[in-house]
Design an enzyme around this catalytic site. Structure first.
Site, PDB file in Angstrom:
ATOM      1  N   HIS A 173      41.397  48.098  39.073  1.00 39.35           N
ATOM      2  CA  HIS A 173      41.180  48.477  40.476  1.00 39.35           C
ATOM      3  C   HIS A 173      41.659  49.919  40.712  1.00 39.35           C
ATOM      4  O   HIS A 173      40.992  50.713  41.358  1.00 39.35           O
ATOM      5  CB  HIS A 173      42.003  47.577  41.421  1.00 39.35           C
ATOM      6  CG  HIS A 173      41.557  46.152  41.514  1.00 39.35           C
ATOM      7  ND1 HIS A 173      42.417  45.091  41.329  1.00 39.35           N
ATOM      8  CD2 HIS A 173      40.350  45.597  41.820  1.00 39.35           C
ATOM      9  CE1 HIS A 173      41.767  43.949  41.508  1.00 39.35           C
ATOM     10  NE2 HIS A 173      40.505  44.233  41.790  1.00 39.35           N
TER      11      HIS A 173
ATOM     12  N   LYS B 277      42.150  30.507  52.850  1.00 39.33           N
ATOM     13  CA  LYS B 277      42.794  30.602  51.526  1.00 39.33           C
ATOM     14  C   LYS B 277      44.299  30.816  51.613  1.00 39.33           C
ATOM     15  O   LYS B 277      44.949  31.060  50.599  1.00 39.33           O
ATOM     16  CB  LYS B 277      42.162  31.757  50.739  1.00 39.33           C
ATOM     17  CG  LYS B 277      40.985  31.323  49.884  1.00 39.33           C
ATOM     18  CD  LYS B 277      40.503  32.424  48.973  1.00 39.33           C
ATOM     19  CE  LYS B 277      41.184  32.450  47.642  1.00 39.33           C
ATOM     20  NZ  LYS B 277      40.677  33.492  46.738  1.00 39.33           N
TER      21      LYS B 277
ATOM     22  N   ARG C 172      33.021  45.752  35.712  1.00 37.10           N
ATOM     23  CA  ARG C 172      33.589  45.747  34.361  1.00 37.10           C
ATOM     24  C   ARG C 172      32.521  45.420  33.333  1.00 37.10           C
ATOM     25  O   ARG C 172      32.455  45.991  32.270  1.00 37.10           O
ATOM     26  CB  ARG C 172      34.716  44.713  34.254  1.00 37.10           C
ATOM     27  CG  ARG C 172      35.970  45.086  35.006  1.00 37.10           C
ATOM     28  CD  ARG C 172      36.858  43.912  35.205  1.00 37.10           C
ATOM     29  NE  ARG C 172      36.152  42.854  35.923  1.00 37.10           N
ATOM     30  CZ  ARG C 172      36.701  41.726  36.326  1.00 37.10           C
ATOM     31  NH1 ARG C 172      37.956  41.487  36.068  1.00 37.10           N
ATOM     32  NH2 ARG C 172      35.992  40.832  36.989  1.00 37.10           N
TER      33      ARG C 172
ATOM     34  N   SER D 233      42.573  40.100  38.054  1.00 41.92           N
ATOM     35  CA  SER D 233      43.745  39.594  38.787  1.00 41.92           C
ATOM     36  C   SER D 233      44.057  38.164  38.354  1.00 41.92           C
ATOM     37  O   SER D 233      45.221  37.800  38.179  1.00 41.92           O
ATOM     38  CB  SER D 233      43.482  39.619  40.293  1.00 41.92           C
ATOM     39  OG  SER D 233      43.249  40.932  40.724  1.00 41.92           O
TER      40      SER D 233
END
Ligand code: PNS
Length: 174
Positions: A24, A48, A99, A137
């Protein structure tokens, strides 16, 4: 005839950032040389809450520390639709990192949906440096939960927060 210039383009880099990774940060640093103003927009998803590893406040703090060397980057949270947040703030560019091809399929769909909802929204992709292509992550969270060394994968502020979160696991390894 004068040509329209776009000197004040405002980009948002949205994400969960749970936590921010060096991938990031690589995308953000490179984008900060292209766009005059970038907001790291952290999603606050009320559905969440409790499912993220880091609270919204923790993520905002980690992001602020990790981006403090970039003068044109600010950190904010948003909830609801990204395009509504963009309408409110005047942002017109959505910055996302890629990516691998597998990222592209998901990102393509979201980019089209966002532009359909808000035609001013232009998604710009920056390819993360290959050295970070394997870092996510979720993988970092998983590794840290076993006390593995993640110092080379995330900015120091995120590493410190992970060591604190998994203090018991790291103590066991040392
Ligand atoms: O880091 P992530 O989890 O891949 O980020 C995803 C994010 C936050 C960019 C995306 O889920 C999002 O924009 N959510 C806000 C709700 C929204 O606008 N959804 C429509 C596009 S899916």
């Amino acid at each position: 005839m004068s040509k329209e210039t776009n000197k004040e383009v405002h980009a948002v880099f949205p994400g969960s950032f749970d936590p921010i990774t060096n991938g990031h940060l690589d995308v953000l640093s490179r984008a900060s040389k292209i766009f005059p103003q970038i907001t790291l927009a952290v999603l606050h998803n009320s559905k969440k809450v409790g499912k993220n590893l880091f609270t919204l406040e923790e993520r905002l703090e980690i992001l602020s520390k990790a981006s403090e060397h970039l003068p044109n980057v600010t950190v904010q949270s948003f909830s609801g639709l990204l395009v509504d947040y963009m309408r409110l703030t005047g942002a017109t560019v959505i910055l996302r990192g890629l990516r691998a091809v597998s990222d592209y399929e998901y990102e393509l769909q979201i980019a089209h949906l966002n532009r359909q909802m808000y035609p001013k929204a232009e998604t710009v992709f920056i390819m993360a440096a290959t050295r970070w292509s394997y870092v996510s992550s979720s993988m970092v969270r998983e590794l840290a939960s076993y006390g593995a060394d993640i110092a080379k994968m995330v900015p120091p502020a995120a590493a410190a927060a992970l060591y604190l979160k998994f203090a018991a696991e790291y103590a066991e390894k040392n």
